[in-house]
Write a protein that holds these residues in place. Structure first.
Motif, short mmCIF file in Angstrom:
data_model
loop_
_atom_site.label_atom_id
_atom_site.label_comp_id
_atom_site.label_asym_id
_atom_site.label_seq_id
_atom_site.Cartn_x
_atom_site.Cartn_y
_atom_site.Cartn_z
N GLU A 128 0.83 -1.23 -0.02
CA GLU A 128 -0.10 -0.06 0.06
C GLU A 128 0.81 1.37 -0.08
OE1 GLU A 128 -2.49 -0.51 3.25
OE2 GLU A 128 -3.91 -1.78 2.45
N LEU A 131 2.34 1.58 -3.27
CA LEU A 131 1.20 1.94 -4.09
C LEU A 131 1.00 3.44 -4.27
CD1 LEU A 131 -0.79 1.29 -6.35
CD2 LEU A 131 -2.50 0.73 -4.44
N ALA A 132 1.00 3.90 -2.77
CA ALA A 132 0.72 5.27 -2.36
C ALA A 132 1.93 6.21 -3.05
CB ALA A 132 0.54 5.46 -1.17
N SER A 133 2.98 5.63 -2.77
CA SER A 133 4.04 6.50 -3.43
C SER A 133 4.16 6.61 -4.85
CB SER A 133 5.52 6.07 -2.85
OG SER A 133 5.61 4.66 -3.27
N ALA A 134 3.86 5.30 -5.63
CA ALA A 134 3.67 5.36 -6.89
C ALA A 134 2.72 6.13 -7.48
CB ALA A 134 3.48 3.59 -7.55
N ARG A 135 1.57 6.25 -6.84
CA ARG A 135 0.35 7.32 -7.21
C ARG A 135 1.14 8.62 -7.18
NH1 ARG A 135 -5.05 4.66 -4.19
NH2 ARG A 135 -5.15 2.67 -5.77
N VAL A 136 1.93 9.03 -6.08
CA VAL A 136 2.16 10.25 -6.06
C VAL A 136 3.23 10.42 -7.12
CG1 VAL A 136 3.88 11.78 -4.61
CG2 VAL A 136 1.95 10.35 -3.55
N LEU A 138 3.25 9.03 -9.93
CA LEU A 138 2.48 9.10 -11.23
C LEU A 138 1.95 10.54 -11.50
CD1 LEU A 138 1.58 7.75 -13.67
CD2 LEU A 138 -0.35 6.61 -12.22
N ASN A 139 1.42 11.01 -10.28
CA ASN A 139 0.69 12.28 -10.38
C ASN A 139 1.60 13.06 -10.62
OD1 ASN A 139 -1.96 11.42 -9.86
ND2 ASN A 139 -1.77 11.57 -7.57
N ARG A 142 2.60 13.04 -14.26
CA ARG A 142 1.60 13.36 -15.16
C ARG A 142 1.60 15.04 -15.28
NH1 ARG A 142 -3.58 9.90 -13.29
NH2 ARG A 142 -3.18 7.85 -14.39
#
Length: 510
Positions: A128, A131-136, A138-139, A142
């Motif tokens: 998790e 995943l959170a770091s990957a989302r950050v 990714l954002n 982007r």
């Protein structure tokens, strides 16, 4: 009594408590079958081992060991144990062992489950967080991608606009170059044609002047030797004279462009040289530079006014003299201008100088020491009057622009002096007037700009305002003014230049 279908087993836990478990018959039978299978496998392996060891020892090796140990052990086991008790004890022992095994397995299973669940929870938490770091990330990627795309679009638009602007500039420069080349060619052609035309016109003018000279010589000779046929000879000579100007333009049109450029150049020379000489001369008697510059500016303006007035009067006299005898294809106005251009020396410049000095004596904006007079700069005034009078003979007369203290400063009409305030919007006072041709600026003037120009100009006007200067204020100045600047018009006697004008006009009309 025990139930034939169920068997109860008691398991002693570590804390001393007993836990009863109930197994079904099928379950017990399955366990017994498994034990028999295990026992048979073990026995098979033991007998295999015995066989291998006995075979390795030879034909009679190991017999004593079998006799002394294995056979007695088999005999005692089968003879001493009763069948029911043995079966009962073995079954209960097997059941206890199975329960122990089950409890150990369940404990081990629970432990493994707990370990697995804890490890899975840890891994899940780790996943998790990843995943959170990957989302950050990714954002952020982007956002960076969007910013990069926007910068790329801006760069594309800027490059496109700069390319278009560069192309337009190149096209404009090419068009300007073509126009400049065409204009240069046309100018060269026009200049060549102008030179040729001027040469032709000058040749015609030389021939006309030579013819006039011969006519004047003939008239002088006839006036000295009168004869009865004087009038007829004059009329015949006038009709047969080559002095007629039907095939050549007037002298004013001959040299209008050259006189235009010559007069502008002379006006520039007056500004660059004569003005500074007059300024240096006045600074010997007046320490205030502002007052000196005001005097020179007002003298220039009054000189133009006097020269224009003298030109109008001279033009009226010439028109009055030429109108009775004028004949030919050219208009009377052209003939009048032609005469004035040919006879600029008949202009009574001294009377204009006297008028300028008189106007300056009563001007409230300027003051002058009592021991000297404005005749000190009479040579400067005379030169400006001559140039201004000649400028009125052009096809489009040149004149100075109207200027007043406190007016709005115009970059197209004036230049600022070095001591001016560059941010001041109003003119404090003028140093040199602007030369105009209709509404077109030919030569820029010069002005001083300061903040509060209106208030400063009013205060300086009130400070410099003085009564009309009397020429009897000092004897030295009166003698100087009488000796250097006579005023023939005021005394009523005609001046020498007026007599020359009248004589020349009478000769021309005759």
């Amino acid at each position: 009594m025990r139930s034939p279908e169920r068997r109860y087993s008691w398991t002693v836990m570590a804390n001393g408590a007993y836990i009863s478990r109930i197994n079904s018959c099928d379950h017990n039978l399955n366990i017994c079958c498994e034990l028999l299978e295990l026992n048979s496998r073990i026995q098979g392996q033991l007998f295999t081992i015995l066989n291998v060891t006995a075979r390795e020892g030879g034909q009679y090796a190991g017999v004593e060991t079998l006799k002394s140990r294995f056979l007695p052990w088999l005999g005692t086991c089968f003879s001493n144990a009763s069948p029911g008790l043995y079966a009962d004890n073995s079954f209960s022992h097997l059941q206890v062992q199975s329960q122990q095994v089950d409890s150990e397995e369940s404990l081990e299973r629970d432990k493994r489950l707990r370990e697995l669940s804890s490890s899975q929870e840890k891994e899940l938490q780790k996943l998790e967080t990843q995943l959170a770091s990957a989302r950050v990330e990714l954002n952020s990627v982007r956002q960076d991608l969007l910013e990069t795309q926007m910068e790329l679009e801006e760069t594309k638009t800027k490059s496109a606009t700069t390319l278009l602007a560069a192309e337009e500039e190149i096209l404009q420069i090419r068009a300007d170059l073509r126009m400049a080349h065409d204009k240069a060619e046309l100018r060269n052609l026009d200049s060549v044609e102008d030179y040729e035309r001027q040469i032709r016109l000058l040749k015609d003018e030389i021939s006309i002047l030579s013819a006039e000279k011969s006519i004047l010589h003939g008239r002088l000779s006839r006036s000295r030797s009168p004869s009865p046929i004087r009038h007829s000879s004059r009329s015949a000579s006038r009709s047969a004279s080559p002095f007629t100007r039907s095939e050549s333009p007037t002298g004013a049109q001959l040299t209008n462009a050259s006189r235009h450029s010559r007069l502008i150049s002379r006006f520039n020379d007056i500004y660059a040289n004569d003005r500074l000489d007059a300024q240096n001369l006045l600074r010997r008697y007046i320490e205030d530079l502002e007052m000196v510059q005001r005097i020179i500016f007002i003298a220039t303006v009054e000189s133009f006014h006097a020269a224009k007035l003298a030109f109008r009067q001279f033009k009226l006299r010439v028109r009055k003299s030429l109108s009775p005898s004028h004949m030919g294809p050219e208009s009377l106005e052209d003939a009048v201008i032609d005469y004035i251009v040919r006879n600029l020396d008949l202009y009574d410049v001294q009377s204009s100088v006297n008028e300028v000095i008189s106007a300056m004596n009563v001007n409230p904006k300027i003051s002058f020491p009592a021991e000297i007079d404005f005749i000190l700069i009479s040579s400067f005034i005379r030169e400006v009057c001559r140039v201004a009078f000649a400028m009125q003979t052009l096809e489009t007369p040149l004149d100075i622009a109207f200027g007043i203290d406190g007016e709005l400063f115009s970059e197209t009409k004036y230049r600022r002096t070095y001591d001016s305030e560059l941010t001041a919007p109003l003119v404090f006072y003028h140093v040199w007037p602007t030369l105009m041709e209709n509404d077109l600026v030919v030569f820029k003037g010069e002005a001083v700009t300061k903040r509060g120009a209106l208030w400063s100009s009013r205060r300086s006007r009130s400070r410099s305002c003085s009564p009309v200067r009397s020429k009897s204020a000092s004897p030295g100045r009166t003698l100087t003014s009488r000796g250097r600047s006579p005023s023939p018009r005021r005394s009523g006697t005609p001046s020498k230049s007026d007599n020359n004008q009248e004589l020349h006009l009478s000769m021309l009309s005759s």
